[in-house]
Scaffold this motif. Structure first.
Motif, PDB file in Angstrom:
ATOM      1  N   SER A   1       0.854  -1.193   0.000  1.00  0.00           N
ATOM      2  CA  SER A   1       0.000   0.000   0.000  1.00  0.00           C
ATOM      3  C   SER A   1       0.892   1.245   0.000  1.00  0.00           C
ATOM      4  O   SER A   1       2.067   1.176   0.364  1.00  0.00           O
ATOM      5  CB  SER A   1      -0.915  -0.009   1.220  1.00  0.00           C
ATOM      6  OG  SER A   1      -0.112   0.120   2.357  1.00  0.00           O
ATOM      7  N   VAL A   2       0.298   2.359  -0.398  1.00  0.00           N
ATOM      8  CA  VAL A   2       1.041   3.612  -0.463  1.00  0.00           C
ATOM      9  C   VAL A   2       0.795   4.400   0.822  1.00  0.00           C
ATOM     10  O   VAL A   2      -0.352   4.572   1.237  1.00  0.00           O
ATOM     11  CB  VAL A   2       0.577   4.433  -1.683  1.00  0.00           C
ATOM     12  CG1 VAL A   2       1.289   5.776  -1.719  1.00  0.00           C
ATOM     13  CG2 VAL A   2       0.830   3.653  -2.973  1.00  0.00           C
ATOM     14  N   ALA A   3       1.860   4.895   1.454  1.00  0.00           N
ATOM     15  CA  ALA A   3       1.716   5.681   2.682  1.00  0.00           C
ATOM     16  C   ALA A   3       0.856   6.920   2.367  1.00  0.00           C
ATOM     17  O   ALA A   3       1.034   7.540   1.318  1.00  0.00           O
ATOM     18  CB  ALA A   3       3.085   6.104   3.193  1.00  0.00           C
ATOM     19  N   PRO A   4      -0.073   7.287   3.268  1.00  0.00           N
ATOM     20  CA  PRO A   4      -0.964   8.421   2.986  1.00  0.00           C
ATOM     21  C   PRO A   4      -0.208   9.709   2.641  1.00  0.00           C
ATOM     22  O   PRO A   4      -0.668  10.484   1.793  1.00  0.00           O
ATOM     23  CB  PRO A   4      -1.760   8.576   4.285  1.00  0.00           C
ATOM     24  CG  PRO A   4      -1.687   7.234   4.949  1.00  0.00           C
ATOM     25  CD  PRO A   4      -0.392   6.616   4.537  1.00  0.00           C
TER      26      PRO A   4
ATOM     27  N   ARG B   1       2.562  10.031   1.006  1.00  0.00           N
ATOM     28  CA  ARG B   1       2.994   9.975  -0.401  1.00  0.00           C
ATOM     29  C   ARG B   1       1.809  10.145  -1.337  1.00  0.00           C
ATOM     30  O   ARG B   1       1.895  10.801  -2.364  1.00  0.00           O
ATOM     31  CB  ARG B   1       3.660   8.632  -0.691  1.00  0.00           C
ATOM     32  CG  ARG B   1       5.084   8.624  -0.321  1.00  0.00           C
ATOM     33  CD  ARG B   1       5.807   7.419  -0.879  1.00  0.00           C
ATOM     34  NE  ARG B   1       7.070   7.358  -0.186  1.00  0.00           N
ATOM     35  CZ  ARG B   1       7.261   6.695   0.954  1.00  0.00           C
ATOM     36  NH1 ARG B   1       6.294   5.988   1.487  1.00  0.00           N
ATOM     37  NH2 ARG B   1       8.439   6.726   1.536  1.00  0.00           N
ATOM     38  N   ARG B   2       0.675   9.559  -0.963  1.00  0.00           N
ATOM     39  CA  ARG B   2      -0.524   9.672  -1.795  1.00  0.00           C
ATOM     40  C   ARG B   2      -0.945  11.147  -1.882  1.00  0.00           C
ATOM     41  O   ARG B   2      -1.246  11.648  -2.968  1.00  0.00           O
ATOM     42  CB  ARG B   2      -1.632   8.785  -1.174  1.00  0.00           C
ATOM     43  CG  ARG B   2      -3.021   9.013  -1.673  1.00  0.00           C
ATOM     44  CD  ARG B   2      -3.195   8.744  -3.153  1.00  0.00           C
ATOM     45  NE  ARG B   2      -3.028   7.352  -3.521  1.00  0.00           N
ATOM     46  CZ  ARG B   2      -2.976   6.926  -4.802  1.00  0.00           C
ATOM     47  NH1 ARG B   2      -3.075   7.791  -5.809  1.00  0.00           N
ATOM     48  NH2 ARG B   2      -2.813   5.652  -5.075  1.00  0.00           N
TER      49      ARG B   2
ATOM     50  N   LEU C   1      -3.939  13.866   8.075  1.00  0.00           N
ATOM     51  CA  LEU C   1      -2.510  13.783   8.426  1.00  0.00           C
ATOM     52  C   LEU C   1      -2.166  14.852   9.452  1.00  0.00           C
ATOM     53  O   LEU C   1      -2.672  15.976   9.393  1.00  0.00           O
ATOM     54  CB  LEU C   1      -1.640  14.006   7.190  1.00  0.00           C
ATOM     55  CG  LEU C   1      -1.818  13.065   6.007  1.00  0.00           C
ATOM     56  CD1 LEU C   1      -0.779  13.377   4.926  1.00  0.00           C
ATOM     57  CD2 LEU C   1      -1.696  11.611   6.442  1.00  0.00           C
TER      58      LEU C   1
ATOM     59  N   ASP D   1       3.644  13.043   9.603  1.00  0.00           N
ATOM     60  CA  ASP D   1       3.069  12.678   8.298  1.00  0.00           C
ATOM     61  C   ASP D   1       2.737  13.923   7.476  1.00  0.00           C
ATOM     62  O   ASP D   1       2.976  13.960   6.263  1.00  0.00           O
ATOM     63  CB  ASP D   1       1.790  11.842   8.488  1.00  0.00           C
ATOM     64  CG  ASP D   1       2.129  10.427   8.936  1.00  0.00           C
ATOM     65  OD1 ASP D   1       3.278   9.995   8.688  1.00  0.00           O
ATOM     66  OD2 ASP D   1       1.259   9.786   9.550  1.00  0.00           O
TER      67      ASP D   1
ATOM     68  N   ALA E   1      11.464   1.615  -0.362  1.00  0.00           N
ATOM     69  CA  ALA E   1      10.131   2.209  -0.156  1.00  0.00           C
ATOM     70  C   ALA E   1       9.856   3.233  -1.247  1.00  0.00           C
ATOM     71  O   ALA E   1       8.750   3.285  -1.803  1.00  0.00           O
ATOM     72  CB  ALA E   1      10.052   2.873   1.220  1.00  0.00           C
TER      73      ALA E   1
ATOM     74  N   GLU F   1       6.753   2.087  -3.613  1.00  0.00           N
ATOM     75  CA  GLU F   1       5.522   2.870  -3.455  1.00  0.00           C
ATOM     76  C   GLU F   1       5.279   3.764  -4.675  1.00  0.00           C
ATOM     77  O   GLU F   1       4.138   4.036  -5.034  1.00  0.00           O
ATOM     78  CB  GLU F   1       5.562   3.697  -2.162  1.00  0.00           C
ATOM     79  CG  GLU F   1       5.497   2.797  -0.941  1.00  0.00           C
ATOM     80  CD  GLU F   1       5.046   3.546   0.310  1.00  0.00           C
ATOM     81  OE1 GLU F   1       4.311   4.530   0.190  1.00  0.00           O
ATOM     82  OE2 GLU F   1       5.464   3.123   1.398  1.00  0.00           O
TER      83      GLU F   1
END
Ligand SMILES: C[S@@+](CC[C@H](N)C(=O)[O-])C[C@H]1O[C@@H](n2cnc3c(N)ncnc32)[C@H](O)[C@@H]1O
Length: 457
Positions: free
Chosen positions: A2-5, A7-8, A37, A41, A98, A102
């Protein structure tokens, strides 16, 4: 995977900036809040977004070599992911696996089929095989001139750095170019204003060096301070504060003076001028042709208990229809914004050299009409948040020429030195002109240009 929030959020913001002309500084805070966030983050999302957008031109040069393909021939959704991946691999401490995995995942979610995923994977692995310094050697070897090399190293388009060099040379400080380019790549500290006569600088706040009403947001977060202040403690660059104060404090205010803020949106300087007008017994009118921005001006002015009419006209007509009506006019002209690149990470890549011609034609007309709208003896402050000579000294020199002796330039540097808490380093331009030019690297402000023009008859 999954993509870290974070990065999204960074990827979606970059897509909106490059694909839909969004502004990162406006969109990102909303996207961060929507994704829930906070803390590290939110910091990571900001760093990834701003870092990628600032260095986009440099990353594109690296991607072109690693992909053996011009960026213009890469699907924009894939290209943005590669830019974000390159930034993580070359300029952050994010672990390489990562960053690669990602980013590939982002490409998979934004495209169809295995082709783009395989392509992105291969390009990122190639990028990860060398450091930023090694990539710089490779891409700068391909550059066609020293300025292209400097542009790649500093992440500035060549036309922008040449404009900066000319502006610094005009004050005999061409040796400051590297410092200026470096300063553009660092986010500025959050500076705030306490509207004079209406709010006090919080006792525990760190003062900013120059503006007597400026302070730093404690912990870099302005929200706890702005909340509950009824708009009287607000975020405002120190250079913007000084530009407004240069007009309001150019000479003592006589009760009953009429002031006009001709290009007012979103209203930061209007609020400050309104507070100054209130203290001195003057009146203020404001004008902003873009209705949404005129709404922001009204919001900003709500902080000051002074009735200020906000019109929504083209400033040229607004001024031309009011001959010799005002004592002071602020022309904070629409400009390229090249003086605020620190806070608008994508702006340097979005603006074109060709924008300068159209803007400087509009700036000349706004200034000429403003000069016709001040009374004899009245003052116009011509201000830009660009140091580009075609938007600054050239506009003012032409206005003085065109006025045929009816307009003289005042000593803006002297006015500012009398306003500030600590002396400003403001060299006399080689032309001998009276304007002041502020700089991010020298003063920690946006690169505001300030000229004070007085109508003598
Ligand atoms: C540099 S901004 C002003 C910033 C403002 N003084 C502040 O401190 O918040 C320039 C403004 O000029 C407005 N503008 C654009 N064209 C104009 C025109 N023809 N007449 C008057 N204003 C114009 C833009 O919409 C923009 O809001």
């Amino acid at each position: 995977m999954s993509v870290a929030p974070a990065r999204r959020v960074a990827y979606d913001t970059i897509r909106a900036v490059t694909g839909s002309d969004a502004y990162a500084n406006l969109l990102l805070p909303k996207s961060i809040a929507r994704a829930g966030l906070s803390g590290p983050d939110a910091g990571l999302a900001t760093e990834l977004t701003y870092g990628t957008l600032r260095r986009m031109g440099t990353y594109d040069a690296i991607i072109a070599v690693a992909a053996d393909r011009e960026p213009a021939r890469i699907d924009p959704a894939v290209l943005d992911a590669l830019r974000l991946g390159a930034h993580q691999l070359l300029a952050t401490r994010v672990a390489a696996h990562a960053a690669v995995n990602e980013t590939v995942e982002l490409v998979a979610s934004a495209t169809r089929g295995r082709g783009p995923v395989g392509f992105a994977n291969a390009v990122l692995r190639r990028i990860s095989q060398a450091s930023f310094a090694e990539w710089m050697v490779r891409v700068t070897e391909l550059a066609r001139s020293d300025d292209e090399r400097l542009g790649l190293r500093s992440a500035h388009p060549v036309w922008v750095l040449r404009a900066f060099r000319r502006a610094l040379a005009a004050e005999g400080r061409v040796d400051e170019l590297d410092a200026l380019l470096d300063a553009d790549n660092v986010s500025p500290r959050v500076t705030m204003v306490a509207l004079p006569g209406l709010a006090d600088i919080p006792a525990d706040a760190e003062r900013a060096p120059y503006s007597p009403i400026a302070f730093r947001a404690p912990g870099g977060d302005p929200q706890p301070i702005t909340e509950g202040s009824a708009g009287r403690l607000r975020v405002q660059d120190e250079g913007s504060q000084l530009a407004a104060l240069a007009l309001s404090r150019a000479r003592p205010v006589a009760a009953g003076e009429r002031w006009l803020d001709l290009c007012a949106g979103p209203g930061g300087k209007s609020a400050l001028l309104a507070a100054e007008a209130l203290a001195g017994g003057a009146s203020l009118e404001a004008n902003e042709p873009v209705p949404a921005r005129a709404g922001l001006v009204r919001q900003a002015l709500a902080a000051v208990p002074l009735k200020v009419e906000v019109s929504e006209e083209d400033g040229r007509e607004r001024a031309a229809n009011a001959p010799a009506a005002y004592d002071r006019i602020l022309v904070d002209a629409p400009c390229t914004g090249l003086g605020a690149l620190r806070r608008r990470p994508e702006a340097r890549w979005r603006k074109q050299a060709s924008d300068v011609r159209d803007l400087s034609a509009l700036q000349r007309e706004l200034l000429a009409d403003a000069l016709s709208a001040v009374k004899p003896g009245g003052i116009v402050a011509y201000v830009t948040c660009s140091p580009h000579l075609s938007e600054t000294a050239a506009v003012v020199a032409d206005a003085i020429d065109a006025a045929g002796g009816a307009v003289q330039e005042l000593d803006a540097r002297g006015v500012l030195q009398a306003v500030v808490r600590e002396p400003l380093d403001l060299p006399v331009p080689t032309s001998g002109a009276g304007h002041a030019q502020l700089w991010p690297h020298r003063h920690g402000t946006d690169a505001m240009f300030i000229s004070l023009l007085q109508r003598v008859r």
